[in-house]
Scaffold this motif. Sequence first.
Motif, PDB file in Angstrom:
ATOM      1  N   ILE A 111      -4.156  -6.520  -5.399  1.00  0.00           N
ATOM      2  CA  ILE A 111      -3.602  -6.098  -6.595  1.00  0.00           C
ATOM      3  C   ILE A 111      -2.895  -7.085  -6.764  1.00  0.00           C
ATOM      4  O   ILE A 111      -1.727  -7.573  -7.606  1.00  0.00           O
ATOM      5  CB  ILE A 111      -4.222  -4.269  -7.009  1.00  0.00           C
ATOM      6  CG1 ILE A 111      -5.395  -4.045  -6.983  1.00  0.00           C
ATOM      7  CG2 ILE A 111      -3.053  -4.554  -8.396  1.00  0.00           C
ATOM      8  CD1 ILE A 111      -4.733  -2.277  -6.406  1.00  0.00           C
ATOM      9  N   GLU A 112      -1.769  -6.715  -5.324  1.00  0.00           N
ATOM     10  CA  GLU A 112      -0.215  -7.043  -5.029  1.00  0.00           C
ATOM     11  C   GLU A 112      -0.126  -8.663  -5.359  1.00  0.00           C
ATOM     12  O   GLU A 112      -0.119  -8.730  -6.298  1.00  0.00           O
ATOM     13  CB  GLU A 112      -0.009  -6.889  -4.318  1.00  0.00           C
ATOM     14  CG  GLU A 112       1.582  -6.122  -3.410  1.00  0.00           C
ATOM     15  CD  GLU A 112       1.993  -7.993  -2.875  1.00  0.00           C
ATOM     16  OE1 GLU A 112       3.771  -7.654  -3.507  1.00  0.00           O
ATOM     17  OE2 GLU A 112       1.864  -8.220  -2.685  1.00  0.00           O
ATOM     18  N   ASP A 132       2.630  -1.297  16.352  1.00  0.00           N
ATOM     19  CA  ASP A 132       2.933  -0.135  14.782  1.00  0.00           C
ATOM     20  C   ASP A 132       2.392  -1.312  13.736  1.00  0.00           C
ATOM     21  O   ASP A 132       1.682  -0.556  12.483  1.00  0.00           O
ATOM     22  CB  ASP A 132       4.323  -0.708  14.539  1.00  0.00           C
ATOM     23  CG  ASP A 132       5.206   0.094  13.021  1.00  0.00           C
ATOM     24  OD1 ASP A 132       4.228   1.189  13.177  1.00  0.00           O
ATOM     25  OD2 ASP A 132       6.563   0.876  13.543  1.00  0.00           O
ATOM     26  N   ARG A 133       2.478  -2.331  13.781  1.00  0.00           N
ATOM     27  CA  ARG A 133       2.227  -2.858  12.253  1.00  0.00           C
ATOM     28  C   ARG A 133       0.700  -3.000  12.267  1.00  0.00           C
ATOM     29  O   ARG A 133       0.247  -2.740  11.437  1.00  0.00           O
ATOM     30  CB  ARG A 133       2.449  -4.347  12.676  1.00  0.00           C
ATOM     31  CG  ARG A 133       3.807  -4.635  12.582  1.00  0.00           C
ATOM     32  CD  ARG A 133       4.927  -6.099  12.449  1.00  0.00           C
ATOM     33  NE  ARG A 133       4.097  -7.229  13.018  1.00  0.00           N
ATOM     34  CZ  ARG A 133       5.364  -7.978  13.873  1.00  0.00           C
ATOM     35  NH1 ARG A 133       6.529  -6.946  14.366  1.00  0.00           N
ATOM     36  NH2 ARG A 133       4.918  -8.435  14.742  1.00  0.00           N
ATOM     37  N   HIS A 141       3.261  -2.853  -7.231  1.00  0.00           N
ATOM     38  CA  HIS A 141       2.501  -3.675  -8.433  1.00  0.00           C
ATOM     39  C   HIS A 141       2.938  -3.441  -9.684  1.00  0.00           C
ATOM     40  O   HIS A 141       2.481  -3.949 -10.511  1.00  0.00           O
ATOM     41  CB  HIS A 141       1.082  -3.773  -7.882  1.00  0.00           C
ATOM     42  CG  HIS A 141       0.374  -2.836  -8.375  1.00  0.00           C
ATOM     43  ND1 HIS A 141      -0.085  -1.773  -7.392  1.00  0.00           N
ATOM     44  CD2 HIS A 141      -0.545  -2.283  -9.241  1.00  0.00           C
ATOM     45  CE1 HIS A 141      -1.015  -1.265  -8.157  1.00  0.00           C
ATOM     46  NE2 HIS A 141      -0.811  -0.852  -9.016  1.00  0.00           N
ATOM     47  N   PRO A 187      -5.620  -3.092  -1.830  1.00  0.00           N
ATOM     48  CA  PRO A 187      -3.782  -2.999  -2.776  1.00  0.00           C
ATOM     49  C   PRO A 187      -3.484  -4.069  -2.829  1.00  0.00           C
ATOM     50  O   PRO A 187      -2.488  -4.906  -3.347  1.00  0.00           O
ATOM     51  CB  PRO A 187      -3.058  -1.559  -2.464  1.00  0.00           C
ATOM     52  CG  PRO A 187      -3.967  -1.872  -0.722  1.00  0.00           C
ATOM     53  CD  PRO A 187      -5.349  -1.779  -1.380  1.00  0.00           C
ATOM     54  N   THR A 221       4.125  -9.789   4.545  1.00  0.00           N
ATOM     55  CA  THR A 221       3.597  -8.928   4.242  1.00  0.00           C
ATOM     56  C   THR A 221       4.201  -8.493   6.110  1.00  0.00           C
ATOM     57  O   THR A 221       4.738  -6.959   6.112  1.00  0.00           O
ATOM     58  CB  THR A 221       2.773  -8.560   3.721  1.00  0.00           C
ATOM     59  OG1 THR A 221       2.395  -9.151   2.995  1.00  0.00           O
ATOM     60  CG2 THR A 221       2.289  -6.952   4.178  1.00  0.00           C
ATOM     61  N   PRO A 228      -4.685   0.072   7.021  1.00  0.00           N
ATOM     62  CA  PRO A 228      -4.599   0.426   5.610  1.00  0.00           C
ATOM     63  C   PRO A 228      -4.986  -0.540   4.585  1.00  0.00           C
ATOM     64  O   PRO A 228      -5.832  -0.419   3.626  1.00  0.00           O
ATOM     65  CB  PRO A 228      -3.045   1.098   5.664  1.00  0.00           C
ATOM     66  CG  PRO A 228      -2.217   0.728   6.601  1.00  0.00           C
ATOM     67  CD  PRO A 228      -2.816   0.649   7.669  1.00  0.00           C
ATOM     68  N   LEU A 229      -4.442  -1.919   4.731  1.00  0.00           N
ATOM     69  CA  LEU A 229      -4.518  -2.813   4.098  1.00  0.00           C
ATOM     70  C   LEU A 229      -5.823  -3.517   4.109  1.00  0.00           C
ATOM     71  O   LEU A 229      -6.399  -3.957   3.393  1.00  0.00           O
ATOM     72  CB  LEU A 229      -3.501  -3.666   4.407  1.00  0.00           C
ATOM     73  CG  LEU A 229      -1.803  -3.858   3.705  1.00  0.00           C
ATOM     74  CD1 LEU A 229      -1.423  -5.405   3.761  1.00  0.00           C
ATOM     75  CD2 LEU A 229      -2.300  -3.260   2.068  1.00  0.00           C
ATOM     76  N   ALA A 272       7.310  -6.268   7.471  1.00  0.00           N
ATOM     77  CA  ALA A 272       7.295  -4.979   8.597  1.00  0.00           C
ATOM     78  C   ALA A 272       7.793  -5.501   9.049  1.00  0.00           C
ATOM     79  O   ALA A 272       8.744  -4.210  10.168  1.00  0.00           O
ATOM     80  CB  ALA A 272       5.728  -5.111   9.005  1.00  0.00           C
ATOM     81  N   SER A 310      -0.215   0.595  10.889  1.00  0.00           N
ATOM     82  CA  SER A 310       0.854   1.257   9.840  1.00  0.00           C
ATOM     83  C   SER A 310       0.286  -0.018   8.326  1.00  0.00           C
ATOM     84  O   SER A 310       0.583   0.113   7.468  1.00  0.00           O
ATOM     85  CB  SER A 310       2.498   1.178  10.579  1.00  0.00           C
ATOM     86  OG  SER A 310       3.191  -0.169  10.243  1.00  0.00           O
ATOM     87  N   ILE A 311       0.275  -0.912   8.534  1.00  0.00           N
ATOM     88  CA  ILE A 311       0.100  -2.401   7.984  1.00  0.00           C
ATOM     89  C   ILE A 311      -1.978  -3.053   7.984  1.00  0.00           C
ATOM     90  O   ILE A 311      -2.358  -2.799   6.833  1.00  0.00           O
ATOM     91  CB  ILE A 311       0.876  -3.423   7.709  1.00  0.00           C
ATOM     92  CG1 ILE A 311       2.397  -2.981   8.115  1.00  0.00           C
ATOM     93  CG2 ILE A 311       1.141  -4.636   6.410  1.00  0.00           C
ATOM     94  CD1 ILE A 311       3.613  -2.738   7.299  1.00  0.00           C
ATOM     95  N   HIS A 361       0.727  -1.201   0.234  1.00  0.00           N
ATOM     96  CA  HIS A 361      -0.165  -0.358  -0.066  1.00  0.00           C
ATOM     97  C   HIS A 361       0.718   1.060   0.233  1.00  0.00           C
ATOM     98  O   HIS A 361       0.538   2.577   0.005  1.00  0.00           O
ATOM     99  CB  HIS A 361      -1.232   0.118   1.215  1.00  0.00           C
ATOM    100  CG  HIS A 361       0.320   0.042   2.662  1.00  0.00           C
ATOM    101  ND1 HIS A 361       0.634  -1.109   3.044  1.00  0.00           N
ATOM    102  CD2 HIS A 361       0.336   0.481   3.702  1.00  0.00           C
ATOM    103  CE1 HIS A 361       1.340  -1.036   4.065  1.00  0.00           C
ATOM    104  NE2 HIS A 361       0.389   0.411   4.281  1.00  0.00           N
ATOM    105  N   TYR A 405      10.112   4.093   5.695  1.00  0.00           N
ATOM    106  CA  TYR A 405       9.477   3.598   6.314  1.00  0.00           C
ATOM    107  C   TYR A 405      10.501   2.233   7.025  1.00  0.00           C
ATOM    108  O   TYR A 405      10.533   2.274   8.703  1.00  0.00           O
ATOM    109  CB  TYR A 405       7.847   2.281   5.879  1.00  0.00           C
ATOM    110  CG  TYR A 405       7.414   1.633   6.248  1.00  0.00           C
ATOM    111  CD1 TYR A 405       6.189   1.645   7.092  1.00  0.00           C
ATOM    112  CD2 TYR A 405       7.767   0.454   7.334  1.00  0.00           C
ATOM    113  CE1 TYR A 405       5.220   1.215   7.481  1.00  0.00           C
ATOM    114  CE2 TYR A 405       7.076  -0.088   8.558  1.00  0.00           C
ATOM    115  CZ  TYR A 405       5.911   0.380   8.270  1.00  0.00           C
ATOM    116  OH  TYR A 405       5.540  -0.516   9.545  1.00  0.00           O
TER     117      TYR A 405
END
Lengths: 381, 234
Positions: free
Chosen positions: B229-230, B136-137, A142, B226, B123, B144-145, B127, B140-141, A101, A110
């Motif tokens: 998509i990835e 934090d993960r 991507h 996202p 992922t 948003p995901l 991180a 920050s991850i 993202h 980051y």
Amino acid sequence: MSASANTGLSTSLIWPRKSFDVDIQLTLPAGVNVLFGPSGSGKTTILRYLAGLDRDANYAGEIYVNGECWFKAITGHKKYQLDCHKRSIGYVFQTPSLLPHLTVKQNLVYAIKRSKVSQSLVTFESLIALLKLAPLLHHMPHQLSGGEAQRVSLARAFLIKPKLLLLDEPLSALDVLHKQELLDFMVSLFATINIPVIYVTHSLEEVARLAQTLTILENGKVKYSGEAQHVLSNLAVAATLGRDACVYVEAIICDDENPWCLIKVALGDAQLYFPRSVLPQRLAQHNTALRHFKNTPVRLKINASDVSLARQIPQQSSIQNCIEGVIDCVWLDELDAYCLVSVDVGGQVIIVRITRKSFSELALVCGMTVFVLIKSVVITG
Amino acid sequence: MLSLSADDWAAVVLTIKLASTVTGILIVVSTPLAWWLVQTQSWFKAPIVALVAMPAILPPTVLGFYFLVLLSPSSWLGHVLTAVHIPSLLFSFTGLVVASVIYSLPFVVQPIYLAMKGIPKATLEVAATIGASPTDRFFSIVLPLSRPGIIAAAVLGFIHTVGEFGVVLMIGGNIPQQTKVLSIQIYDHVEALNYEAAHVLSGSLVLFSFVVLLVLYSVLWRGANPNTIERRSR
């Protein structure tokens, strides 16, 4: 604790598993340490253990990085464990693993934000320049090719300014062209740092190109470990590699001032000629001004199958690259058509893979002076 | 909308107020709950999942009935509440909020849970190796995901609360500006054979739900995640 443990990695791991028991002990210096072995030999296991990714695994062992304890556990006892995010590591995974993202730049930021070492902007700028990342900074992961994404991952690992750098087959997902390119990048990058790098691969080319020390793993155990050139020239190691057996030797580029489109390389007293195509991309790009690279030390990767032996300098042969040496050691296996002969050429060792029939007909013995005929090499680094 | 009476408007406003409050509370509660469910390996997980899912399958009247019993001044909870001078939650807006939160919980937890479950473990490991702590993960991850899932959850929670009827009827009653929400207002209109007023409100609700769902799904399908998509590009 020994001096080497204070400037490198010292670790042990005992981990019983269903398939095989991991039982390793390693002391590795600053520099590129390659872990080599077939799939499922425990290479990735060791990296994950060093990174602290599997918190709950019943490991027994210890990890010391530059003398600092990251992990210590004796079976059945309470353990000391530094969590993964508190370990100062850079980890480059097999498949590109950018945070999906975030843009490339955000991915790098980051890492910078979470680095345990304060960061100077100069490093960031120079890294971007070195890895040619500037045009990619605002791309999403991507949108990147595999090679580009791995370059960003590499930059990210460096920006953390880690005490330990872990790379898990970073080139395996890339095509040949990108492999070469990234290898060149890594050679230049690794030259700038003085930390232990643990590099997992099963490519001998990467070993020849990068390795300072080489550790060969098999079924979770260390089979051979030591200075890379030394391990590769061990006939027992060469025997397990079969037709892939190879060594690398240190040589010096002389010049290319001859009408044959060949470059001249000095290996000890001997002078060898090779086509320019064996040069790494880094040098080949400058082929108009190769004399700038005169006296550049390079590694020659010599496959045991690309070399033959003669007892006299062959007359009227098309193979002109000929070095005098002394037979050091022989590896014979009654069940194999081939045998391996290691030849000492001025302090460095070349391994030759010939049939047992020719070995016997040439009546070769240890200590005999022979001539090594080199058909081709790959110049690396 | 000229044909809406003052009473109708009051019901609309109350409904929006209720649905917004409930959605807000649910997002705050469900996001950490969903993340816990994704991560935990405790035996506790199965009973919690079952409990969270229950309001989705029970008839609203069953929920309403138990709320009624539990919140009544004569129940043990009622006694406790009276003892600490908290007015009875029955037939109050607060009571409606509490009941709606539980009633809509599965519809909010589920999309968030699925979105979070879809985040590749790799992922998060990446991180961690970069130096991100678990908290934090999460911020920050994970957040948003799973944003598309959280947005979907908020929308579903909102619509589901708007559409609630049985529970409200049982514990809310019919107090204008307190507990008289849209669905009750429509019911009242129908009871009074005032079909025209019922049409206006019902029709608006149908249109509103359709538009909201249309927007939601078209946004989701455009690939706002996202993460997906990835994975596709691999």
